[in-house]
Every structure is written in structure tokens, then in C-alpha cells.
Write a protein that holds these residues in place. Sequence first.
Motif, short mmCIF file in Angstrom:
data_model
loop_
_atom_site.label_atom_id
_atom_site.label_comp_id
_atom_site.label_asym_id
_atom_site.label_seq_id
_atom_site.Cartn_x
_atom_site.Cartn_y
_atom_site.Cartn_z
N GLY A 93 0.82 -1.20 0.00
CA GLY A 93 0.00 0.00 0.00
C GLY A 93 0.86 1.26 0.00
O GLY A 93 2.06 1.18 -0.24
N ILE A 94 0.26 2.39 0.28
CA ILE A 94 -1.15 2.60 0.58
C ILE A 94 -1.90 2.77 -0.73
O ILE A 94 -1.55 3.62 -1.55
N ASN A 95 -2.94 1.97 -0.93
CA ASN A 95 -3.68 2.00 -2.18
C ASN A 95 -4.57 3.24 -2.28
O ASN A 95 -5.10 3.72 -1.29
N LYS A 96 -4.71 3.75 -3.50
CA LYS A 96 -5.61 4.87 -3.76
C LYS A 96 -7.00 4.32 -4.02
O LYS A 96 -7.36 3.99 -5.15
N GLY A 97 -7.78 4.20 -2.97
CA GLY A 97 -9.12 3.61 -3.06
C GLY A 97 -9.23 2.46 -2.09
O GLY A 97 -8.27 1.73 -1.84
N SER A 98 -10.40 2.28 -1.50
CA SER A 98 -10.60 1.22 -0.51
C SER A 98 -10.60 -0.15 -1.17
O SER A 98 -10.83 -0.29 -2.37
N ASN A 99 -10.30 -1.16 -0.37
CA ASN A 99 -10.36 -2.56 -0.81
C ASN A 99 -11.17 -3.34 0.21
O ASN A 99 -10.63 -3.85 1.20
N CYS A 100 -12.47 -3.41 -0.04
CA CYS A 100 -13.40 -4.09 0.87
C CYS A 100 -14.26 -5.07 0.09
O CYS A 100 -14.37 -4.99 -1.13
N GLY A 101 -14.91 -5.97 0.82
CA GLY A 101 -15.88 -6.87 0.20
C GLY A 101 -15.28 -7.69 -0.92
O GLY A 101 -14.14 -8.16 -0.86
N TYR A 102 -16.04 -7.85 -2.00
CA TYR A 102 -15.58 -8.65 -3.14
C TYR A 102 -14.42 -8.00 -3.89
O TYR A 102 -13.71 -8.66 -4.65
N HIS A 103 -14.20 -6.70 -3.70
CA HIS A 103 -13.08 -6.03 -4.36
C HIS A 103 -11.74 -6.61 -3.91
O HIS A 103 -10.74 -6.50 -4.62
N ILE A 104 -11.72 -7.23 -2.73
CA ILE A 104 -10.51 -7.85 -2.22
C ILE A 104 -10.00 -8.93 -3.19
O ILE A 104 -8.79 -9.14 -3.33
N VAL A 105 -10.92 -9.60 -3.88
CA VAL A 105 -10.54 -10.67 -4.79
C VAL A 105 -9.71 -10.12 -5.95
O VAL A 105 -8.76 -10.76 -6.41
N TYR A 106 -10.06 -8.93 -6.44
CA TYR A 106 -9.39 -8.34 -7.59
C TYR A 106 -8.15 -7.54 -7.22
O TYR A 106 -7.27 -7.31 -8.04
N SER A 107 -8.07 -7.11 -6.00
CA SER A 107 -7.07 -6.13 -5.58
C SER A 107 -5.63 -6.62 -5.68
O SER A 107 -5.26 -7.63 -5.11
N LEU A 185 -12.31 -3.90 14.45
CA LEU A 185 -12.12 -5.24 13.92
C LEU A 185 -13.37 -5.63 13.14
O LEU A 185 -14.48 -5.62 13.68
N THR A 186 -13.20 -5.97 11.87
CA THR A 186 -14.35 -6.25 11.02
C THR A 186 -14.15 -7.58 10.28
O THR A 186 -13.12 -8.23 10.40
N LYS A 187 -15.14 -7.95 9.52
CA LYS A 187 -15.06 -9.12 8.66
C LYS A 187 -15.32 -8.69 7.22
O LYS A 187 -15.94 -7.65 6.97
N GLN A 188 -14.82 -9.47 6.28
CA GLN A 188 -15.04 -9.16 4.87
C GLN A 188 -16.51 -9.27 4.53
O GLN A 188 -17.16 -10.28 4.80
N GLY A 189 -17.04 -8.22 3.91
CA GLY A 189 -18.43 -8.25 3.49
C GLY A 189 -18.55 -8.64 2.03
O GLY A 189 -17.62 -9.18 1.43
N LYS A 190 -19.71 -8.32 1.44
CA LYS A 190 -19.96 -8.66 0.05
C LYS A 190 -20.19 -7.42 -0.81
O LYS A 190 -20.78 -7.50 -1.89
#
Length: 295
Positions: A93-107, A185-190
Motif C-alpha cells: 500500500g497505501i492504495n488509492k481507493g478502498s479494498n473491501c468486500g468482493y473487491h478484495i478478490v481483484y485487488s 475489527l471487522t469481517k469481509q463483506g460482500k
Amino acid sequence: MDGFVSSGDRPKILVTNDDGIDAPGLRALVQVLLSTNLYEVLVCAPDSEKSAVSHSITWRHAVAVKRVDIDGATAYAVSASLFPSIPDLVISGINKGSNCGYHIVYSGTVAGAREAFINGVPSVSMSYQWVAGTSNINDFKLSAEACLPIISSIMVEIKNQRYTERCFLNIDVPTDVVNHKGYKLTKQGKSYNKPGWRQVTSSTQGGRVLSTMTMDPNPEVCAEMDASPVSGEHLLFKRHVRETPVLEYDTDYQSLLDGYISVTPLDALSPADIDCQAYFKTLVPGFLESSSSAL
């Protein structure tokens, strides 16, 4: 921890990313780490932006390596770490843009941390929720500073050989980093900005999808960057964002929108829900029977 090497008095942190060696997020993170005077900082990143490539790897040809000047750090522009010793921690990182949910797969940012984790090295991916027209370059430095307590705690755990080997961390920093509400502390969403395809008559038409999975609000920049000759026998289609994320309670993206720094433990495995295991437990034995009856 087996396999960890730290030469000298200071532990090694390897910084990588997918936005490229000149990305402001990477540069800000490196400078903040160096300012602590606690770590030896190594940098290994691609020579240009490689967003959304996930675990794309160089396999069939040699990798060109070039040394890059970053004050206080040893830096190379490459696509893989070529340093002779193993770092104590990898930060992507630090990435320009968040990486959450299903975006984690592509990141590519998360993939950088996941790749280190697969190879037995503790790792963290870090992203800042960049919003065009609101965010500015200094927010990367503020994001790095906001995450220093996390990095420091991890380094203490590593030094005392207590840090977990069962996961890596994905950290997302909210847009208003100055007024963040703390760590959660969170979990990966969709959550997922669903892209689609739109037919266009020229490569400059229809806007451009950014690495943040949002549409570029500047049409002039889009036209300048996307202009390229195309044969008249081809039909042209361009990506566009057609749906916004569905929010879920107590997940990474919802917590980020609520103003928290989201801290999400991730694994390299992708197991299905336990309900899916139960479903296929009854279905799989019937595969052979179904196949035989079809013959």
C-alpha cells in the motif's frame, strides 16, 4: 517464527504496492516508516500502475530491475521481491481507493500482502478511501501515521514470536482520516461496485473506470488517456459502473463508511459457508448414480 531473518539492530519492513513505484501512497508510507527511525525499509514495486491484477505473476520471461532513489530506503522497481534476506513484515500500500468486500478478490494491493502470507511472511495491506474532489495527496501521509500504532504492535508481537501465522491483515482508512473514529475489527463483506459493458463508437467515449472501481469524473483526462487507434472491423465496448454496493452491518465497507479504520483478518483459502458443505455432502454421492443413468 521459523524463517525470519533480521540483520542489524532494526527489523526490516518491505513495502510494495500495485499502484507503482512512484505512487504517492507508497511514497508517503515509506517516509512515515523512515521518520520513526525504528525500521530498515525496503521497497519493491512495479514500475507502473498494475491495479486490479490480483495475483498476476511474471512466469515465462526475465524480470527487468531498476534501482530507484527514495531517500532513506533501498528501493527497486520490479514485479517481485529480489532482496536476499527475508523481511520481518511486508506492507502493501497505501492504495488509492478502498479494498473491501468482493473487491478484495481483484485487488493487487491485497494480493501483495496475501502473496507474502502464502510464503510465510507476516503481512498487511493498506488502502485509503480516496474520493475525487475531497481527498488530497497529504491524506496518504495522514493515513500512514494513523496506522503506525497497528504496525508497531505487530512488530512487537513478531519480535516476541507471538504473532499469528494463520492470517494477514487488510486495513482500510476512511476518507476523513483526520476525524476517524478509531480502529474496528471487522469481517469481509460482500460489497461490490458491479461493472458492466457499454458499446461505444470511439475509445474516448463513455468515461473511464478508475482503480477505485468508480467512474473518472474528468472527461478530458479520460479522452487523453484512452485515445488509441482501433480497426473499423471491431466493435468497441468499455467498462462502466452500473450498480453501487449493498451495505451489510458490521462488515469492512460499512465500518469504513461509518468513519472507522477497518481492520480485517484474511486468509488465503476460500472455504464456502458451512451450509454449502452440508448441501454438497448429500449431493456428491449421487453424482455417480446420475452419471450412470444418463448413459
